[in-house]
Design a protein around this motif. Sequence first.
Motif, mmCIF file in Angstrom:
data_model
loop_
_atom_site.group_PDB
_atom_site.id
_atom_site.type_symbol
_atom_site.label_atom_id
_atom_site.label_comp_id
_atom_site.label_asym_id
_atom_site.label_seq_id
_atom_site.Cartn_x
_atom_site.Cartn_y
_atom_site.Cartn_z
ATOM 1 N N ARG A 1 4.711 100.192 -19.756
ATOM 2 C CA ARG A 1 5.394 99.470 -18.710
ATOM 3 C C ARG A 1 4.555 99.290 -17.457
ATOM 4 N N HIS A 2 3.401 99.952 -17.385
ATOM 5 C CA HIS A 2 2.543 99.800 -16.220
ATOM 6 C C HIS A 2 1.504 98.707 -16.414
ATOM 7 N N SER A 3 1.542 98.013 -17.526
ATOM 8 C CA SER A 3 0.598 96.927 -17.760
ATOM 9 C C SER A 3 1.341 95.708 -18.275
ATOM 10 N N VAL A 4 0.757 94.561 -18.064
ATOM 11 C CA VAL A 4 1.314 93.305 -18.559
ATOM 12 C C VAL A 4 0.531 92.934 -19.812
ATOM 13 N N GLN A 5 1.231 92.794 -20.919
ATOM 14 C CA GLN A 5 0.539 92.507 -22.161
ATOM 15 C C GLN A 5 1.458 91.778 -23.123
ATOM 16 N N GLY A 6 0.853 91.299 -24.208
ATOM 17 C CA GLY A 6 1.604 90.590 -25.227
ATOM 18 C C GLY A 6 1.138 89.154 -25.366
ATOM 19 N N PRO A 7 1.531 88.490 -26.444
ATOM 20 C CA PRO A 7 1.136 87.094 -26.660
ATOM 21 C C PRO A 7 1.924 86.137 -25.792
ATOM 22 N N VAL A 8 1.270 85.078 -25.367
ATOM 23 C CA VAL A 8 1.922 84.005 -24.614
ATOM 24 C C VAL A 8 1.437 82.680 -25.197
ATOM 25 N N ALA A 9 2.360 81.899 -25.761
ATOM 26 C CA ALA A 9 2.030 80.616 -26.372
ATOM 27 C C ALA A 9 2.173 79.504 -25.336
ATOM 28 N N VAL A 10 1.093 78.750 -25.137
ATOM 29 C CA VAL A 10 1.056 77.707 -24.108
ATOM 30 C C VAL A 10 0.696 76.380 -24.766
ATOM 31 N N GLY A 11 1.502 75.358 -24.520
ATOM 32 C CA GLY A 11 1.227 74.023 -25.039
ATOM 33 C C GLY A 11 0.636 73.131 -23.964
ATOM 34 N N LEU A 12 -0.482 72.464 -24.290
ATOM 35 C CA LEU A 12 -1.178 71.620 -23.327
ATOM 36 C C LEU A 12 -1.425 70.239 -23.915
ATOM 37 N N PRO A 13 -0.958 69.169 -23.259
ATOM 38 C CA PRO A 13 -1.365 67.836 -23.697
ATOM 39 C C PRO A 13 -2.882 67.700 -23.610
ATOM 40 N N THR A 14 -3.439 66.842 -24.435
ATOM 41 C CA THR A 14 -4.893 66.737 -24.530
ATOM 42 C C THR A 14 -5.539 66.393 -23.199
ATOM 43 N N THR A 15 -4.932 65.479 -22.418
ATOM 44 C CA THR A 15 -5.549 65.095 -21.151
ATOM 45 C C THR A 15 -5.554 66.230 -20.139
ATOM 46 N N VAL A 16 -4.680 67.217 -20.316
ATOM 47 C CA VAL A 16 -4.644 68.387 -19.434
ATOM 48 C C VAL A 16 -5.566 69.479 -19.960
ATOM 49 N N ALA A 17 -5.601 69.643 -21.267
ATOM 50 C CA ALA A 17 -6.335 70.756 -21.869
ATOM 51 C C ALA A 17 -7.822 70.724 -21.558
ATOM 52 N N VAL A 18 -8.411 69.532 -21.435
ATOM 53 C CA VAL A 18 -9.853 69.456 -21.220
ATOM 54 C C VAL A 18 -10.280 70.180 -19.948
ATOM 55 N N HIS A 19 -9.394 70.251 -18.953
ATOM 56 C CA HIS A 19 -9.720 70.955 -17.714
ATOM 57 C C HIS A 19 -9.059 72.335 -17.646
ATOM 58 N N LEU A 20 -7.777 72.392 -18.012
ATOM 59 C CA LEU A 20 -7.016 73.613 -17.766
ATOM 60 C C LEU A 20 -7.290 74.711 -18.780
ATOM 61 N N ALA A 21 -7.485 74.372 -20.048
ATOM 62 C CA ALA A 21 -7.597 75.401 -21.091
ATOM 63 C C ALA A 21 -8.730 76.386 -20.846
ATOM 64 N N PRO A 22 -9.988 75.936 -20.655
ATOM 65 C CA PRO A 22 -11.051 76.923 -20.457
ATOM 66 C C PRO A 22 -10.892 77.741 -19.183
ATOM 67 N N ALA A 23 -10.403 77.100 -18.119
ATOM 68 C CA ALA A 23 -10.225 77.826 -16.857
ATOM 69 C C ALA A 23 -9.100 78.847 -16.972
ATOM 70 N N LEU A 24 -8.012 78.486 -17.651
ATOM 71 C CA LEU A 24 -6.898 79.422 -17.825
ATOM 72 C C LEU A 24 -7.311 80.592 -18.703
ATOM 73 N N PHE A 25 -8.092 80.324 -19.735
ATOM 74 C CA PHE A 25 -8.587 81.407 -20.591
ATOM 75 C C PHE A 25 -9.390 82.414 -19.772
ATOM 76 N N SER A 26 -10.301 81.928 -18.951
ATOM 77 C CA SER A 26 -11.131 82.828 -18.134
ATOM 78 C C SER A 26 -10.282 83.611 -17.137
ATOM 79 N N TRP A 27 -9.329 82.926 -16.507
ATOM 80 C CA TRP A 27 -8.465 83.591 -15.517
ATOM 81 C C TRP A 27 -7.645 84.687 -16.176
ATOM 82 N N THR A 28 -7.060 84.400 -17.321
ATOM 83 C CA THR A 28 -6.218 85.391 -18.002
ATOM 84 C C THR A 28 -7.046 86.572 -18.467
ATOM 85 N N LYS A 29 -8.205 86.307 -19.012
ATOM 86 C CA LYS A 29 -9.073 87.389 -19.484
ATOM 87 C C LYS A 29 -9.463 88.315 -18.339
#
Length: 327
Positions: free
Chosen positions: A86-114
């Motif tokens: 309970r002291h950590s945030v964890q677990g899978p999170v499924a995110v859907g991205l339209p293609t025109t959004v994914a080209v910018h948001l996907a790699p940046a969101l991956f790095s931020w979450t990691k």
Amino acid sequence: MDIAHLRDFIAVVESGSLTRAAARLFVSQPAVSQRMSQLEYELGARLVERGPRGVVPTPAGRALYREAQQLVRRFDRLAEDIGADRHSVQGPVAVGLPTTVAVHLAPALFSWTKRHYPGVHLQLFESMSGYIQELLLVGRLDLAVLYRDDAAPRPAETALYAEDLYLVGRAAPGAEPAGAGEAAVAHASPGEVPLADLHGLPLVLPGPRSNLRSLVDRVFAESGAVPTIIADVDSLGAMMRIAESGEAHTVLPLSSVAALGSAPGLDVRRITDPVIGRCIAVSAAGEYYEPRDAVAAVRHGMVEVTARLAEQDAWPGIRLAPGAAPA
């Protein structure tokens, strides 16, 4: 009926075959058939139609499938939350991205979450906007980026940004491309073209399930015209390559043109009279309850990453929504 029955039913619907579902569930085909018959008996309704080509859900089966997806996901999330630290945030999170959004948001969101939440396991789905919305509605996604015609607040949604659409195609021989050069695209300085000039112009656009297509169709209809769409192309890269060939034009946000890297001589013009704009928001799966910690964390990350990219001029052509500013 228990959660195992729902899992079996989901497997049957998604496999389209009792045999394939049995292999997926590691049980025999007769066992799956018996479980389906038992579930239908308990609910008092036929859920699937069996035929030589496999099984397809009935209207009652489709309704159960939508609800079963959400119930199973909530059950799994509950089990994870109870067993998690309970002291950590964890677990899978499924995110859907339209293609025109994914080209910018996907790699940046991956790095931020990691970096901020290493215990969160991102599941990123990229597709055309219509399919992303369907996945959210049936409970396959925790979060989805959706296009809206206006910035009106909606339940379970957080506004991200707004953008305008541009006509993209090969410049006429001897003409100076309005958006030629990487610098012009990066600094959002292409020329403009009135919507009336698009009447009769050969276009390639995504199919009718796409928000971009629906938006273009609606704006043309409001001007008393119909777009000349010579092909439905549900691929961002293919739309750009066709536009570069000179055989047709396409309509895209400026960010997509910049992300894919336009070829020399490509004409990029902002559509005006009227401007075709849309708003982009991130929507959570549940409208009436707060998402679990991991989902809320990723949603916050999507807002923060979008704001940072805009602040750094790394996402050209977008205007941040009020409140979607770096903390």
